[in-house]
Design a protein around this motif. Structure first.
Motif, PDB file in Angstrom:
ATOM      1  N   VAL A   1       5.116   7.346  -0.186  1.00 34.85           N
ATOM      2  CA  VAL A   1       4.829   7.732   1.201  1.00 34.85           C
ATOM      3  C   VAL A   1       4.754   9.253   1.272  1.00 34.85           C
ATOM      4  O   VAL A   1       5.671   9.946   0.827  1.00 34.85           O
ATOM      5  N   ALA A   2       3.666   9.770   1.815  1.00 34.74           N
ATOM      6  CA  ALA A   2       3.483  11.215   1.975  1.00 34.74           C
ATOM      7  C   ALA A   2       3.456  11.567   3.451  1.00 34.74           C
ATOM      8  O   ALA A   2       3.371  10.697   4.320  1.00 34.74           O
ATOM      9  N   ALA A   3       3.528  12.859   3.726  1.00 35.02           N
ATOM     10  CA  ALA A   3       3.392  13.363   5.092  1.00 35.02           C
ATOM     11  C   ALA A   3       2.236  14.345   5.135  1.00 35.02           C
ATOM     12  O   ALA A   3       2.065  15.158   4.222  1.00 35.02           O
ATOM     13  N   VAL A   4       1.448  14.261   6.196  1.00 33.90           N
ATOM     14  CA  VAL A   4       0.419  15.268   6.443  1.00 33.90           C
ATOM     15  C   VAL A   4       0.576  15.721   7.886  1.00 33.90           C
ATOM     16  O   VAL A   4       0.696  14.902   8.801  1.00 33.90           O
TER      17      VAL A   4
ATOM     18  N   PHE B   1       0.819  -1.190   0.000  1.00 31.22           N
ATOM     19  CA  PHE B   1       0.000   0.000   0.000  1.00 31.22           C
ATOM     20  C   PHE B   1       0.867   1.259   0.000  1.00 31.22           C
ATOM     21  O   PHE B   1       1.964   1.266   0.556  1.00 31.22           O
ATOM     22  N   PRO B   2       0.365   2.353  -0.540  1.00 34.43           N
ATOM     23  CA  PRO B   2       0.989   3.645  -0.256  1.00 34.43           C
ATOM     24  C   PRO B   2       0.742   3.985   1.210  1.00 34.43           C
ATOM     25  O   PRO B   2      -0.099   3.365   1.874  1.00 34.43           O
ATOM     26  N   ALA B   3       1.463   4.953   1.727  1.00 36.12           N
ATOM     27  CA  ALA B   3       1.371   5.244   3.158  1.00 36.12           C
ATOM     28  C   ALA B   3       1.434   6.742   3.406  1.00 36.12           C
ATOM     29  O   ALA B   3       1.917   7.518   2.577  1.00 36.12           O
ATOM     30  N   VAL B   4       0.940   7.137   4.578  1.00 39.82           N
ATOM     31  CA  VAL B   4       0.936   8.534   4.987  1.00 39.82           C
ATOM     32  C   VAL B   4       1.416   8.629   6.429  1.00 39.82           C
ATOM     33  O   VAL B   4       0.900   7.932   7.317  1.00 39.82           O
ATOM     34  N   VAL B   5       2.401   9.476   6.665  1.00 42.48           N
ATOM     35  CA  VAL B   5       2.902   9.763   8.009  1.00 42.48           C
ATOM     36  C   VAL B   5       2.169  10.995   8.520  1.00 42.48           C
ATOM     37  O   VAL B   5       2.181  12.049   7.874  1.00 42.48           O
TER      38      VAL B   5
END
Length: 277
Positions: free
Chosen positions: A126-129, A46-50
């Motif tokens: 992987v992105a950050a929010v 999966f893609p992921a988000v931090v």
């Protein structure tokens, strides 16, 4: 038979958040950071988000965001930068337990490195929010000069880095006006925010776009800080630090359903474009 059941359970993912710890990327003296991981159903990858919290520390709203992301096919990792360091998270000005600004950047990259080691994660997606104070760091992890400063400190940034960043009513826009995002950046902020001023975020995005950045800002009319925090009543927090106010304290906060719904829509489209392609 038992082993088959265990393997099957791992393959479909976790029903709820799982607590993890990992070392951050601070050179020479890495710190152990804690986080919660919420996975989608299925084996992945999966893609992921931090997800990066504000000055108040980890809140239930971040866990709701992580669950919302998992329901849409993203691994959500809520990083706790305060708990392991015994930081109160009271948003007071000049708090004695404040941590260096570099520490939170290092925590985010440590989470990225941990995710890249998991076989069920797409390490290049992987992105950050980040929210409020955390928004400054979600923007910094895709900001070229911030990455250069980290490299000069000896930080080994996991390649290829974060794929995108989202700042939700972020701090730090004013300081980033002359700098440049090197990955896609989305900023979501209330037009009435008196804690992290929207005009600085608009100036930052306009400046970055004029120099070729893939950056966008969305302002929500009448919305204040914490516009996405379900159940947050409209009130002034007179104890929080705020350089924009006389005396350096006080900020208006309040949930606004229309702005919250708009933010969720923007994030869904943004991550669909940059993490699922």
């Amino acid at each position: 038979m038992v082993l088959t059941v265990i393997v099957a359970a791992l393959a479909v993912g976790c029903a709820g958040p799982t607590r993890i710890t990992y070392p951050n990327v601070t050179p020479d003296k890495p710190e152990i950071i804690s986080a919660t991981v919420t996975r989608p159903s299925g084996p992945g990858p999966f893609p992921a988000v931090v997800l990066l919290h504000g000055c108040g520390g980890v809140s239930p709203q971040l866990e709701r965001w992580a669950r919302w992301l998992a329901d849409r096919g993203y691994v959500g990792v809520v990083v706790d930068s305060f708990g392991p360091r015994k930081v109160k998270g009271d948003c007071a000005p000049e708090a004695p337990d404040d941590i260096p600004i570099t520490a939170r950047l290092d925590d985010a990259f440590g989470a990225l490195r941990w995710l890249q080691a998991q076989p069920w994660v797409r390490g290049d997606r992987v992105a950050a929010v980040g929210f409020s104070q955390g928004g400054a760091f979600a923007m910094s992890v895709v900001n070229g000069p911030s990455l250069e400063r980290a490299a000069r400190r000896g930080v080994k940034i996991p390649a290829p880095g974060f794929a995108a960043g989202v700042g939700v009513y972020p701090g730090g826009c004013k300081s980033l006006i002359p700098q440049l995002a090197v990955k896609p950046l989305l900023v979501l902020i209330g037009a009435a925010d008196d804690w992290t001023l929207p005009e600085f975020c608009q100036q930052m995005v306009d400046s970055m776009k004029s120099r070729g950045a893939d950056a966008r800002v969305v302002l929500y009319p009448g919305a204040y800080h914490y516009f996405d925090v379900e159940g947050q009543k409209l009130e002034v927090l007179d104890y929080v630090g705020n350089d924009n106010k006389p005396g350096g304290r006080g900020a208006t906060v309040g949930y606004q359903p229309e702005a919250a719904a708009g933010a969720y829509r923007e994030v869904e489209v943004f991550f669909g474009q940059h993490l699922k392609r």
